[in-house]
Write a protein that holds these residues in place. Structure first.
Motif, short mmCIF file in Angstrom:
data_model
loop_
_atom_site.label_atom_id
_atom_site.label_comp_id
_atom_site.label_asym_id
_atom_site.label_seq_id
_atom_site.Cartn_x
_atom_site.Cartn_y
_atom_site.Cartn_z
N ARG A 86 34.68 37.25 42.18
CA ARG A 86 33.55 38.05 42.62
C ARG A 86 32.49 38.15 41.51
N ARG A 112 31.91 36.07 39.09
CA ARG A 112 31.24 34.80 38.95
C ARG A 112 30.22 34.58 40.05
N ASN A 150 38.06 40.98 38.69
CA ASN A 150 37.98 40.09 39.83
C ASN A 150 37.07 38.93 39.47
N VAL A 151 37.71 37.86 38.99
CA VAL A 151 36.97 36.74 38.41
C VAL A 151 36.03 36.10 39.42
#
Lengths: 306, 321, 247
Positions: free
Chosen positions: B208, B210, B205-206
Motif C-alpha cells: 500500500r 509503495r 503495509n509495503v
C-alpha cells in the motif's frame, strides 16, 4: 486470406523466430549468470549489424566473412566491458538496480555513438546472393483462376537460418556437453555454491559477458542478412523482443529462450498477417505482461520471482 | 560521530525548513517575474519542468527504491491526454491539464501490480511499457493521436499560462516531497527502500505504501507532460515518449541525490544550465554525454552530490534535507 | 515426527504450530513440525546448521508461506497472513544478520514500528528515545543506522522490537557476533521483557545462553523436531547429543 501469405508467415516465423531465439539466449546468459538484464542489448545487436556494414562498405567484405571476425571482436570487447564496469558495481548500495541503470547509460552512449558515426538514417546493406530468391514451391491458382502464387524465400534468409541453426546446436552442445558450459549453467542455478566449488566467479562472469556480447554481435550480422537495413535507433524494439522471449522462456534459462524465440517468431508473423497494425504491435507486450503475471517462471523455467 | 540533543535537533529542523521555504519563496518570485520581465521563458520553463520531473521520480525511486525505466510513459500519457483534449475535443487547458494528471494516475493504477514483482521484472515491464505506448500513439488513427506526425494545439493555448501552470505544479511537487520527508508515509517508504522485508516484519503495509508513492510520482510526471504540451503547443510520439526524457530525469535526480529533498533540485539546476550552455551545441554528443554521466554517477557517486555530502559529513544533515 | 512429539498446547498458548511443512524445490526444509509456546515463556530452538531453525522463524512471521500445517497466535490462525499483518497480530522479530534501516536515523528506525499509531509524534519520539537509552544508543539517536557497528546494529534491532511492543518476539541468533559485554546487556533486556510478560522464541547456536534463558527447548534436525522439553531433559537427551556430536 491468400495461401501464399500464410506460407510466407510460416517461413518468416522460422527465420525470425530463430533470430529471436538467439537474442533471448544471449540475454539469458547474462540474466542467469550475472542477474543482469542488459538494457543495452538491443544496441549491442545493432552494433553487430553496423560492424558488418562497415566491413562491407569499407573493405568490401561479405557479411558471411565478417561473422567470425565480429564474434571474436565482440567477445573481446564484452570481456573488456565487464572488467571495466561490473566489479565496481558489487560495492554499490543496490547492485541490481545499479546494473540496470549502468547498462541504460551504456545503451544511450551506443545509440549516440552509432548515430554519430553512421548518421541517423537507416542504412541499406547492398550485398547480394545469387540467386536472390529461392522458389520453394508454387501454389496453383493462388490468386484466382490461372494466377499461380510462388512461395519465395530470399537466399540470404536461408543462409542466415542455416548459420543460426549451427550456432544454436553449437550453443546447446556447449551448455550441456562442455565443462565451461556446465559451469555457466551451474552458475545460473546457484551463484554462491559455484564459488564454493572453487570456480572463479569473476572469470566465469566475464566469460558470460563476453559470450553474450559475442552472440549479440553475431545476431546483429544475421539480422543484417535477414533485413538488410540498419537503424541506429532500432535497439529499443529489439530489446523489447528480447524481453518477451526471455520472459516467455523463463528468465535465465538459455535453452528455454530457444523455444520461446521460435514461438514468438510465429506469433509475431501471424499477428502481423491477421491483426491491424497498431494491434499487432501490442501482441508482444501483452504476452510479456500476461506471462509475468500468470506464469512468472515462463513456459519452461522455474520461478525467479523475488 | 556527532551526538545531538532533541533540542538541537528541533532547532536544526526549524532552520532547515526556514531555509528551504525561504528558497522556494525566492524561486516563485523570481520565476514568476520571468514572463513579465521578458526573460528567457524557454530556459526557465525547462528548469521548472525538469525539477518537477526529477522530484517526482525521486518520490518513487528515491523514497521506495524502485527504478521505473519507463518513467517517460507517465509524461507521454500526460502530453497526449492534454493535447487530444485541447486540440481534438476542444476543451480548455484548465480542464485538460488535471485530466492529464488523472490519465497518468490511471496508467499507474493499471500497472500497479508490477510493483509486487520488483527487481528484474519490474524493470522490464516498465521499460517495455514506454516503448509500446510510443508505438501505439504513432500507429493509432490520425484523427485521434495525430499518428506519427503528432498534434498541434498552439492556436488553442497561451504560452504564458502554461508557464505559470508549471510554476504551480513545481511548487506543489516540492511541497509534497517536503511533507513526505516529515510524514509517517515518508518514513514507511524509506524503511521499505532500505529493507522491504524488514519493514514488512515491522508492520508496514509495503504494497500500500509503495502504491501511494507510485501514484504520486505518476501524477506529477503526467502533469509535467500535459503542461509541456500546453507550453510548447505541439507534440509527436517520438519526442513525447523519448527515452532521453527518462534518461534526463534519472540523471538529474541521481546527480543531486535520490532520497533527499534538495538533491534532485540541485542536480537539475546544475545540469540543465550545463545542458543549455554547452550540450545544445552538439545534439548527438548530448545523449552520449547523458549516457556517460549515468554510467559515471552509478560507478563513482551513486548517492549524488547531496547524498555524498550527507554520508561524508553527517553534520550536514542538520542543514539540508 | 511422531505423534508423541505433538504438543497439546494449552488454550492460552501465545503460539501454536501444528504440522508445519516448508519445501524448497525437492528439499523439505521443515518437515511436519509442531510445538507450542506459553505466554511469558522463552522457548529455545536449537539445532545444527541447516536444521531449519531460521526457516521456522520465517514461516512464523510470514516471510515464507508454509506449504502445509497451521500457525496460531493467541488462538488466531495466522498461517496465510502477510508479514505486516502478522506483525500487527503481535509478533515481532530480529534477524540473524541485523536488518536495520541504514539510511534512516536511529529514532526513525524505531518510529517505523509505530507509523499506524494514533499517538502524536512527540510522544512516539520520547518513547523511542527511552528505548534507545535502554540499549545504550541514546547518544547516537540522530545518526544513521549505517554508522553503527555490527553489535550496535543488533542492539538497535532489539530496541526496535521493544518499541514495537509485540506479545511474542522471535530472536534469530541474537548473540552471534556480539561482544561479551553487549551480550550481557542483551540478556538483561530479554529478561526485563520477560518480566513484563513478553514471550520469546529464541534461535541460537550458543547453547550456554539458550540454557540460561529458556524455559523450554526444542531441538531441530533435518527439519524435524527430534527432542523437546526442559533444559535438563535436553542436556541429557541422547538424540540431541548424537545430533550435535555424532555422525
Amino acid at each position: 486470406m491468400s495461401e501464399v501469405l500464410v506460407w510466407n508467415a510460416m517461413i518468416g516465423g522460422i527465420v525470425f523466430g530463430m533470430v529471436y531465439a538467439l537474442i533471448g539466449c544471449s540475454l539469458n546468459v547474462l540474466a542467469g549468470v550475472l542477474r543482469v538484464i542488459n538494457f543495452a542489448h538491443g544496441e549491442f545487436i545493432i552494433a553487430g549489424s553496423f560492424f558488418a556494414y562497415a566491413l562491407f562498405t569499407g573493405l568490401g567484405l561479405h557479411p558471411l566473412l565478417s561473422l567470425p571476425i565480429c564474434a571474436v571482436a565482440f567477445f573481446v570487447a564484452g570481456r573488456g566491458l565487464y572488467y571495466l564496469l561490473v566489479p565496481r558495481l558489487a560495492r554499490s548500495d543496490e547492485p541490481e538496480t545499479s546494473s540496470f541503470l549502468l547498462m541504460f547509460g551504456v545503451s544511450l552512449m551506443l545509440i549516440a555513438a552509432m548515430t554519430w558515426i553512421f548518421e541517423a538514417d537507416i542504412r541499406p546493406l547492398n550485398f547480394t546472393f545469387d540467386p536472390i530468391n529461392v522458389t520453394l514451391f508454387t501454389i496453383e491458382n493462388a490468386y484466382g483462376e490461372g494466377r499461380h502464387g510462388r512461395v519465395l524465400i530470399p537466399t540470404a534468409r536461408i543462409v542466415a537460418l542455416v548459420i543460426n541453426l549451427f550456432i544454436i546446436v553449437g550453443l546447446t552442445w556447449y551448455f550441456y556437453r562442455t565443462l565451461p558450459g556446465k559451469a555457466l549453467r551451474a552458475a545460473t542455478m546457484n551463484r554462491e555454491a559455484i564459488q564454493i566449488v572453487g570456480i572463479n566467479i569473476h572469470r566465469l562472469s566475464s566469460m558470460a559477458f563476453g559470450l553474450a556480447t559475442s552472440l549479440a554481435g553475431i545476431t546483429g550480422v544475421l539480422l543484417a542478412l535477414v533485413i538488410p537495413s540498419i537503424d541506429p535507433n532500432g535497439g529499443a524494439d529489439i530489446a523489447l523482443i528480447g524481453f518477451v522471449v526471455i520472459v516467455l522462456g523463463g528468465l535465465g534459462h538459455p535453452v528455454g529462450a530457444l523455444f520461446a524465440g521460435i514461438i514468438f517468431g510465429f506469433v509475431e508473423q501471424f499477428s502481423n498477417l491477421m491483426l491491424p497494425q497498431a494491434a499487432a504491435q501490442m501482441v508482444g507486450f501483452i504476452i510479456l505482461v500476461a506471462v509475468i503475471f500468470l506464469k512468472p517462471s515462463g513456459l519452461f523455467g522455474r520461478s525467479v520471482l523475488r | 560521530m556527532s551526538s545531538l540533543t532533541s533540542m538541537d535537533e528541533a532547532k536544526a529542523s526549524r532552520i532547515r525548513h526556514t531555509l528551504w521555504f525561504g528558497l522556494i519563496g525566492v524561486v516563485v518570485l523570481w520565476f514568476g517575474s520571468i514572463p513579465i520581465l521578458d526573460g528567457n521563458q524557454s530556459l526557465y520553463f525547462s528548469l521548472m519542468l525538469w525539477v518537477t520531473m526529477a522530484t517526482s521520480f525521486n518520490i518513487i525511486a528515491g523514497f521506495t527504491g524502485y527504478m521505473p525505466f519507463g518513467f517517460v510513459a507517465f509524461y507521454g500519457m500526460g502530453t497526449y491526454t492534454a493535447a487530444i483534449l485541447v486540440s481534438i475535443v476542444k476543451v480548455s487547458p484548465y480542464i485538460a491539464i488535471p485530466a492529464s494528471g488523472l490519465a497518468g494516475v490511471l496508467i499507474a493504477l493499471l500497472f500497479a501490480p508490477t510493483l509486487r514483482l520488483g527487481g528484474i521484472y519490474f524493470a522490464i515491464v516498465s521499460l517495455s511499457l514506454a516503448v509500446i505506448l510510443q508505438r501505439i500513439m504513432g500507429l493509432a488513427p490520425e484523427d485521434i493521436t495525430g499518428g506519427s506526425g503528432g498534434l498541434n494545439l498552439g492556436q488553442h493555448t497561451v504560452r504564458e499560462q502554461g508557464f505559470y501552470a508549471m510554476l504551480i505544479v513545481l511548487v506543489a511537487a516540492l511541497a509534497t516531497v517536503t511533507w513526505l520527508t516529515r510524514s509517517r508515509l515518508g518514513k514507511a517508504l524509506r524503511a521499505i527502500r532500505d529493507d522491504a522485508q524488514a519493514a514488512d516484519a515491522m508492520g508496514i503495509n509495503v504494497q500500500r505504501s509503495r502504491l501511494y508513492a507510485w501514484l504520486l510520482s505518476a501524477l506529477f510526471a503526467s502533469l509535467c507532460g500535459g503542461i509541456q504540451a500546453w507550453f510548447t503547443g505541439a507534440l509527436d510520439p517520438v519526442t513525447a515518449f523519448d527515452v532521453l526524457i527518462t534518461a534526463k530525469t534519472v540523471i538529474y535526480a541521481m546527480a543531486g541525490g535520490l532520497g533527499t529533498v534538495t538533491g534532485p533540485v540541485i542536480g537539475t539546476v546544475i545540469l540543465v544550465w550545463v545542458d543549455e550552455l554547452i550540450w545544445r551545441q552538439f545534439p548527438v554528443l548530448n545523449s552520449f554525454l547523458l549516457g556517460l554521466i549515468i554510467a559515471l554517477l552509478i560507478l563513482f557517486m551513486p548517492r549524488g552530490i547531496i547524498g555524498t555530502l550527507m554520508q561524508k559529513y553527517p553534520r550536514c544533515r542538520r542543514l539540508i534535507m | 515426527m511422531t505423534a508423541s512429539h505433538a504438543v497439546a498446547a494449552p488454550a492460552d498458548a501465545i503460539l501454536r504450530i501444528e504440522g508445519l511443512v516448508k519445501r524448497f524445490g525437492g528439499l523439505v526444509a521443515v518437515d511436519n513440525v509442531s510445538f507450542g509456546l506459553e505466554r511469558g515463556d522463552i522457548l529455545g530452538i536449537i539445532g545444527i546448521n541447516g536444521a531449519g531453525k531460521t526457516t521456522v522463524m520465517n514461516c512464523i512471521n510470514g516471510i515464507y508461506h508454509a506449504d502445509g500445517g497451521q500457525i496460531f497466535c493467541n488462538g488466531r490462525n495466522i498461517t496465510k497472513l502477510s508479514p505486516h499483518a502478522i506483525a500487527k497480530a503481535g509478533i515481532g522479530r530480529t534477524f540473524q544478520v541485523p536488518r536495520i534501516f541504514h539510511r534512516m536515523t536511529l529514532i526513525d528506525n524505531l518510529l517505523v514500528t509505530s507509523l499506524d499509531s494514533s499517538e502524536s509524534d512527540a510522544v512516539l519520539i520520547e518513547r523511542a528515545e527511552h528505548f534507545l537509552e535502554r540499549v545504550n544508543l541514546a547518544e547516537l539517536r540522530y545518526n544513521h543506522g549505517e554508522e553503527l557497528s555490527g553489535g550496535q546494529q543488533k542492539l538497535l534491532e532489539l530496541a526496535r522490537v521493544m518499541m514495537f511492543d509485540p506479545a511474542l518476539i522471535l530472536l534469530d541468533e541474537p548473540f552471534a557476533g556480539v561482544n561479551p559485554s553487549l551480550c550481557r546487556l542483551f540478556i538483561e533486556r530479554i529478561q526485563d521483557l520477560q518480566r513484563d510478560g513478553k514471550s520469546f522464541a529464541l534461535v541460537s547456536h550458543d547453547l550456554t545462553s539458550i540454557y540460561k534463558l529458556s524455559n523450554n527447548i526444542i531441538v531441530l534436525n533435518q527439519g524435524q523436531v527430534i527432542a523437546e522439553g526442559g533444559v535438563e531433559d535436553i542436556k541429557n537427551d541422547p538424540a540431541v547429543i548424537e545430533a550435535y556430536l555424532g555422525q
